[in-house]
Design an enzyme around this catalytic site. Structure first.
Site, PDB file in Angstrom:
ATOM      1  N   SER A 140       0.827  -1.201   0.000  1.00  0.00           N
ATOM      2  CA  SER A 140       0.000   0.000   0.000  1.00  0.00           C
ATOM      3  C   SER A 140       0.870   1.263   0.000  1.00  0.00           C
ATOM      4  O   SER A 140       1.586   1.502  -0.969  1.00  0.00           O
ATOM      5  CB  SER A 140      -0.945  -0.052   1.209  1.00  0.00           C
ATOM      6  OG  SER A 140      -1.986   0.847   1.062  1.00  0.00           O
ATOM      7  N   ASP A 174      -8.699  -5.569  -5.603  1.00  0.00           N
ATOM      8  CA  ASP A 174      -8.494  -4.319  -4.870  1.00  0.00           C
ATOM      9  C   ASP A 174      -8.936  -3.152  -5.743  1.00  0.00           C
ATOM     10  O   ASP A 174      -8.544  -3.066  -6.910  1.00  0.00           O
ATOM     11  CB  ASP A 174      -6.997  -4.193  -4.515  1.00  0.00           C
ATOM     12  CG  ASP A 174      -6.673  -2.907  -3.771  1.00  0.00           C
ATOM     13  OD1 ASP A 174      -7.584  -2.317  -3.172  1.00  0.00           O
ATOM     14  OD2 ASP A 174      -5.485  -2.513  -3.788  1.00  0.00           O
ATOM     15  N   HIS A 198      -6.525  -6.160  -1.528  1.00  0.00           N
ATOM     16  CA  HIS A 198      -5.362  -5.327  -1.214  1.00  0.00           C
ATOM     17  C   HIS A 198      -4.337  -6.088  -0.361  1.00  0.00           C
ATOM     18  O   HIS A 198      -3.139  -5.909  -0.516  1.00  0.00           O
ATOM     19  CB  HIS A 198      -5.896  -4.119  -0.432  1.00  0.00           C
ATOM     20  CG  HIS A 198      -4.986  -2.944  -0.342  1.00  0.00           C
ATOM     21  ND1 HIS A 198      -4.766  -2.083  -1.386  1.00  0.00           N
ATOM     22  CD2 HIS A 198      -4.266  -2.448   0.707  1.00  0.00           C
ATOM     23  CE1 HIS A 198      -3.946  -1.112  -0.989  1.00  0.00           C
ATOM     24  NE2 HIS A 198      -3.626  -1.313   0.268  1.00  0.00           N
TER      25      HIS A 198
END
Ligand SMILES: *[C@@H]1O[C@H](CO)[C@@H](O)[C@H](O)[C@H]1NC(C)=O
Ligand SMILES: *[C@@H]1O[C@H](CO)[C@@H](O)[C@H](O)[C@H]1NC(C)=O
Ligand SMILES: *[C@@H]1O[C@H](CO)[C@@H](O)[C@H](O)[C@H]1NC(C)=O
Ligand SMILES: *[C@@H]1O[C@H](CO)[C@@H](O)[C@H](O)[C@H]1NC(C)=O
Length: 467
Positions: free
Chosen positions: A191, A386, A441
């Protein structure tokens, strides 16, 4: 919260088992001379270490340590948790794991995704057969301070100021655990680590004369690397153009396309000039693009799911982690102050990054630099459900790095060593992009077995995933 009063109390708190590092570099002839500067420049830094036998997160024979890296002058205390490899720590690679946010603890990676145990609703550890420390030793670092169990000091104002602290931590780590110096060292993260890791590589490059370790490769999972391109992936992810069903109607999709065009103008200007207002405004516009998607109340980390939990991450499965890490007995074993309240993500930490427009600034140029100048292998992997860091955006980021012959390569199947079709892979020399099927994610959470296959092959140098 970065409560000033609380922090000043904590600064005088002494760890239960303080381990003060002797500054060995100057007398140790095996260290390159240049390293003397690294340590002598920061004579007030210390690294504390608690050896952990209890808690039951890992088998007792596996080495496990936690502690603080303290930057004395700023009273900056960064918490780390280190698990040796289940296989052979003497020779297996070492991985530094960085969770993103900014402001989310690497304990999220540890307990929710890829560490030796997760935590169940009764706050009991559940052994993870597919932990990333199966064939590597893994360090989880809470950074910047204010994140997880890290506290004190001056808050990091941007990715740039943060990464200056991380590399000194790494130096201290190797000095404290010198046996790991000879092993291959990788940096992995997720991320916002799409910002941290490329910048960290650049930081290492700038400070090459003081660095005593080498980065073997980097791995970035669903990272925010090149927002100008990646924000453009919202619309296709939500509108049926990325291998998943269409979630929005035509007018909402058109709204997203139109908004992105406006966003692009500001973010391009942000990229070119670095000017504050354009970066901050691009961030605002970037959020507005998502308005139609947000109304669906889906989990932005996994578009297959509803956002059910009342937490920052939408997952019920992660809710036990905060409770577990706030147990007095856990804090005492890992050497954390009872006064320190653990929160998975601290929004206060993210604020200065927002004010600086850090999110919308480019990081891909440092990956390009690492690939082309330093020949550092780069793995970009992406769970394909995601929304926030959509896989097609990340594939485009890789293509637009213009790294040698990458763009012309075919996309191939990634078949795990167990024979499962786990995703797709595109590779040229040191750059690999992987689309991970049936994952959001947090790839190791959704695909623990396959993510370990990916990790193990990568750290063994199988950059094509075809061996
Ligand atoms: C990985 O570790 C397992 C035990 O954790 C071991 O059986 C296996 O041989 C290791 N593989 C490699 C490539 O080191
Ligand atoms: C983990 O591996 C052990 C030994 O192979 C096995 O007994 C156990 O069922 C596995 N656990 C899970 C959750 O797969
Ligand atoms: C599209 O969906 C939105 C709800 O998100 C709704 O308000 C709008 O009327 C719809 N437009 C059309 C043309 O159906
Ligand atoms: C969710 O959390 C917020 C803030 O903690 C609280 O105000 C709200 O009532 C909670 N909602 C539910 C449904 O639990």
């Amino acid at each position: 919260m970065l409560n000033i009063l609380l922090l000043s109390l904590l600064c005088s708190f002494t760890l239960a088992f303080p381990f003060q590092l002797p500054f060995k570099f100057s007398s140790d002839e095996q260290q390159p001379k240049s390293s003397i500067h690294t340590i002598s420049e920061y004579p007030t830094h210390t690294l504390s270490t608690n050896s952990i036998q209890s808690l039951g997160l890992e088998k007792p024979e596996i080495g496990q340590y936690a502690g603080y890296f303290k930057c004395g002058l700023t009273e900056n205390n960064m918490f780390y948790w280190f698990f040796e490899s289940r296989n052979n720590p003497d020779t297996d690679p070492l991985i530094l794991w960085l969770t993103g946010g900014p402001g989310c603890s690497s304990s999220y990676g540890l307990f929710f995704e890829l560490g030796p145990s997760s935590i169940d609703v009764n706050l009991k550890p559940v052994y993870n057969n597919f932990s990333w420390n199966s064939n590597a030793s893994v360090i989880f670092l809470d950074q910047p301070t204010g994140t997880g169990f890290s506290y004190g000091g001056i808050p990091a104002l941007s990715t740039d100021t943060l990464t200056q602290q991380i590399y000194v931590f790494i130096e201290f780590f190797f000095d404290r655990f010198p046996n790991f110096r000879k092993n291959k060292f990788h940096i992995a993260g997720e991320s916002y680590a799409g910002h941290y890791i490329p910048n960290l590589l650049h930081q290492l490059k700038k400070n090459w004369h003081t660095i005593t370790f080498k980065v073997e490769s980097v791995l970035i999972g669903n990272g925010i690397i090149d927002p100008l391109i990646q924000i453009g992936a919202y619309e296709p992810m939500a509108c049926g153009k990325a291998g998943y069903k269409k979630l929005l109607n035509d007018s909402d999709c058109q709204y997203m396309i139109d908004k992105y065009e406006v966003f692009k103008k500001y973010d391009k200007f942000c990229y070119i000039t670095g000017e504050l207002y354009s970066c901050v405004h691009a961030r605002k516009l970037g959020k507005e693009i998502s308005e139609p998607f947000n109304k669906l109340n889906l989990n932005p980390y996994d578009i297959r799911k509803k956002c059910i939990a009342n937490t920052s991450d939408c997952y019920l499965e992660s809710q036990a982690i905060d409770k577990y890490l706030n147990l007095p007995e856990v804090k005492s074993v890992i050497g954390v102050s009872q006064n320190l309240e653990f929160k998975m993500c601290n929004d206060e930490v993210a604020k200065p990054f927002e004010w600086y427009g850090d999110n919308m600034r480019p990081s891909q140029q440092y990956l390009k630099e690492a690939l082309e100048v330093d020949n550092t292998p780069v793995l970009i992997y992406s769970g394909d459900k995601d929304y926030l860091c959509g896989w097609i955006g990340l594939l485009e980021v890789c293509d637009k790095l213009k790294y040698e012959g990458f763009v012309k390569q075919p996309i191939q199947n990634w078949i795990t060593l167990d024979g499962e079709l786990a995703g797709q892979v595109k590779n040229y020399k040191k750059l690999t992009f992987v689309r991970v099927f049936k994952a959001g994610h947090m790839v190791p959470f959704d695909q623990p077995r396959n993510s370990l296959d990916l990790l193990n092959r990568w750290i063994n140098g199988d950059y094509t995933l075809s061996n």
